[in-house]
Scaffold this motif. Structure first.
Motif, short mmCIF file in Angstrom:
data_model
loop_
_atom_site.label_atom_id
_atom_site.label_comp_id
_atom_site.label_asym_id
_atom_site.label_seq_id
_atom_site.Cartn_x
_atom_site.Cartn_y
_atom_site.Cartn_z
N UNK A 6 0.83 -1.21 0.00
CA UNK A 6 0.00 0.00 0.00
C UNK A 6 0.86 1.25 0.00
N UNK A 7 1.93 1.26 0.81
CA UNK A 7 2.81 2.43 0.87
C UNK A 7 3.47 2.64 -0.49
N UNK A 8 3.92 1.55 -1.10
CA UNK A 8 4.60 1.66 -2.39
C UNK A 8 3.65 2.17 -3.46
N UNK A 9 2.41 1.66 -3.47
CA UNK A 9 1.46 2.07 -4.50
C UNK A 9 1.03 3.51 -4.28
N UNK A 10 0.88 3.92 -3.00
CA UNK A 10 0.52 5.30 -2.73
C UNK A 10 1.64 6.23 -3.17
N UNK A 11 2.86 5.72 -3.14
CA UNK A 11 4.02 6.51 -3.55
C UNK A 11 4.09 6.58 -5.08
N UNK A 12 3.84 5.44 -5.73
CA UNK A 12 4.00 5.38 -7.19
C UNK A 12 2.83 6.04 -7.90
N UNK A 13 1.59 5.64 -7.53
CA UNK A 13 0.40 6.18 -8.20
C UNK A 13 -0.52 6.75 -7.14
N UNK A 14 -0.32 7.97 -6.70
CA UNK A 14 -1.17 8.49 -5.62
C UNK A 14 -2.62 8.70 -6.08
N UNK A 15 -3.42 9.15 -5.16
CA UNK A 15 -4.86 9.44 -5.31
C UNK A 15 -5.68 8.16 -5.41
N UNK A 16 -5.81 7.57 -6.62
CA UNK A 16 -6.70 6.41 -6.68
C UNK A 16 -5.99 5.13 -7.10
N UNK A 17 -4.69 5.22 -7.37
CA UNK A 17 -3.97 4.01 -7.79
C UNK A 17 -3.97 2.95 -6.72
N UNK A 18 -4.23 3.37 -5.48
CA UNK A 18 -4.15 2.46 -4.34
C UNK A 18 -5.43 1.65 -4.18
N UNK A 19 -6.50 2.10 -4.87
CA UNK A 19 -7.82 1.53 -4.59
C UNK A 19 -7.91 0.01 -4.77
N UNK A 20 -7.50 -0.54 -5.91
CA UNK A 20 -7.60 -2.00 -6.03
C UNK A 20 -6.79 -2.72 -4.97
N UNK A 21 -5.68 -2.08 -4.53
CA UNK A 21 -4.83 -2.76 -3.54
C UNK A 21 -5.46 -2.72 -2.15
#
Lengths: 346, 167
Positions: free
Chosen positions: A298-313
């Motif tokens: 989650x931390x990595x995805x929030x860093x790479x694709x912020x805003x909504x990139x984290x949603x599926x994860x």
């Protein structure tokens, strides 16, 4: 075109697509191509649970952020339990129904494995399932891992020297603004320096900024090995307690220390003893590993694709949290059933 | 151990916290819900059993009723048959009695006829005998004594009665 006939769906797709593109361009991925305008910070993850303040809280005792989450989960469960059973209804509704489904599921499962004997296992199995589930699910809430106090470079260097770490490997975030409490938001971190650089020249930090590491107040309870080890120890303690009560001391101890049936069975007993330790370790690290890995993801995805990139994860982590709660509680039930079975028949 | 973050205070805190949660959930959540579930299962079991019993009772009472109806029908038929029997017997008796009476009447009538005929023949014979005696008296007058007279009369009488009998 079917899509054009559904303006709401079309709007939603456009909005989500735009947010995804903004996140992709403004996050760490876009940063590599000279974009990265959102300035997404990455949280500093470490294995041990962090204390929630630099000073010990009560009598030299550090309250850690995972303890806070543990207690929050306990309070949530107690409130839910109280609400569900305050007015027991003959035809169950609401939370009473949810808890009845969970209890009945484990009762049926236990009866399938070890019959009526399994009734005594259900309260603990239910508690393990509910606690792990709630702790895992509240761990993905916003605010976990992103709101905290800022550990000063002096303290960080002190800890690093205690652990004989190379100061050039200790990274410090440079936070915009001062104050004890920080939030890891967009643009909150302007730069990264190593502790060695900071020690060499304090003035690399501009005025109005501070160096340090954000220590979150809240962290998913099962990313702390103490939590998972505690649940594993309680589970295995009760597995053996029930086995002793069902089989008696001699019969239960014979499984581990057996002189009467020759050296092979003695060796088998020793292996059984080792496997019991192995069960505690596998319990501990299965849950810890899954949830900690989820946190890192989650931390990595929030860093790479912020805003909504984290949603599926987040969806994935909710699923993993449910599966881990189920696996832990079901294995406790299975171990208890197996340990309580009479061993004379083979 | 330290690198993994395992430490005694943390472990003990988590153990105590989890134990408290276990005890609390057992008391607050598990016990009332398990009790409610058990009560409900028992109630459903009970109502199923009582429904079975009610059905059985209904079945047996229906059977009893059917048996009563068929009994009553059989009894009615028996009664009708009995009545018919009595009526038949009464009819036959009456018929036989009537026949008997008719026969008796006929016999009586025949006997009357016979008797009257006998009486008529007797009277005729007497008449004839007296005529014969009168005639003989006139013919023989004093030549016949008393005893010979008597014998003659008897002979004539016998002959006449034989005459009357063999027609």
């Amino acid at each position: 075109m079917k899509l054009l006939q559904k303006p709401k769906l079309l709007l939603a797709i456009i909005v989500f697509g735009a947010l995804f593109v903004i996140g992709l361009a403004g996050g760490a991925l876009g940063d590599a191509f000279g974009l990265g305008f959102l300035g997404a910070p990455i949280a500093a993850l470490q294995l041990p649970a962090e204390p929630i303040s630099s000073e010990p809280n009560i009598g030299g005792f550090h309250i850690t952020n995972t303890m806070i989450t543990t207690w929050a989960s306990i309070v949530i469960l107690m409130v839910l339990g109280f609400v569900a059973t305050r007015k027991i209804k003959e035809v169950p509704t609401g939370f009473q129904n949810v808890f009845e489904v969970i209890i009945e599921y484990f009762q049926k499962l236990g009866e399938g494995i070890s019959g009526k004997r399994s009734t005594q296992y259900i309260p603990l199995v239910m508690t393990i399932f509910l606690f792990i589930l709630v702790a895992n699910w509240i761990g993905v809430l916003p605010g976990f891992g992103t709101i905290g106090w800022i550990e000063t470079p002096e303290d960080l260097i002190h800890h690093a020297e205690e652990q004989h770490k190379d100061l050039s490997q200790v990274k410090l975030n440079v936070f915009n603004g001062s104050g004890d409490v920080g939030i890891l938001g967009f643009g909150s971190v302007s730069d990264t320096v190593t502790a060695e650089e900071w020690e060499h020249d304090h003035n690399i930090i501009e005025d109005g900024k501070q160096a340090g590491i954000l220590i979150p107040f809240l962290r998913s309870a099962n990313t702390d090995i103490n939590t998972t080890l505690a649940i594993a120890l309680v589970a295995m303690f009760f597995v053996h307690f029930w086995a002793l009560r069902t089989l008696g001391f001699r019969s239960h101890a014979k499984k581990y220390i057996n002189f009467k049936q020759g050296p092979i069975w003695f060796a088998v007993g020793i292996l059984e003893l080792i496997s019991e330790v192995g069960r505690v370790i596998s319990f501990t690290f299965r849950l810890f590993g899954n949830i900690f890995a989820g946190e890192v993801l989650l931390v990595a995805m929030a860093f790479l694709i912020p805003i909504i990139g984290i949603m599926p994860f987040i969806g994935l982590e909710l699923f993993v949290g449910l599966i881990q709660a189920y696996v832990f509680s079901m294995l406790t039930l299975v171990f208890a059933s197996v340990a309580g079975a009479a061993h004379d028949d083979h | 151990m330290d690198a993994l973050g395992i430490n005694l205070p943390g472990l003990i805190t988590q153990l105590v916290s989890f134990a408290i949660l276990f005890a609390a959930l057992w008391m607050v959540l598990y016990k009332p819900i398990a009790k409610a579930m058990g009560d409900r299962a028992k109630k459903i079991q009970d109502s199923l059993e009582s429904a079975d019993k009610a059905r059985e009772e209904a079945d047996s009472s229906r059977e009893a009723m059917e048996k009563q109806i068929s009994d009553a029908r059989a009894e009615g038929q028996k009664m009708i048959a009995g009545a018919k029997d009595i009526a038949d017997r009464f009819k036959e008796e009456e018929l036989a009695k009537a026949k008997e009476e008719i026969k008796a009447e006929k016999q009586r009538a025949e006997a009357d006829i016979q008797r009257e005929r006998d009486a008529a023949i007797d009277g005729l014979r007497r008449e004839f005998a007296s005529i014969v005696v009168d005639a003989a008296e006139k013919i023989v007058e004093k030549s016949v004594d008393q005893s010979k007279h008597k014998d003659l009369i008897d002979k004539v009488m016998k002959e006449s009665s034989a005459l009357g009998k063999d027609k």
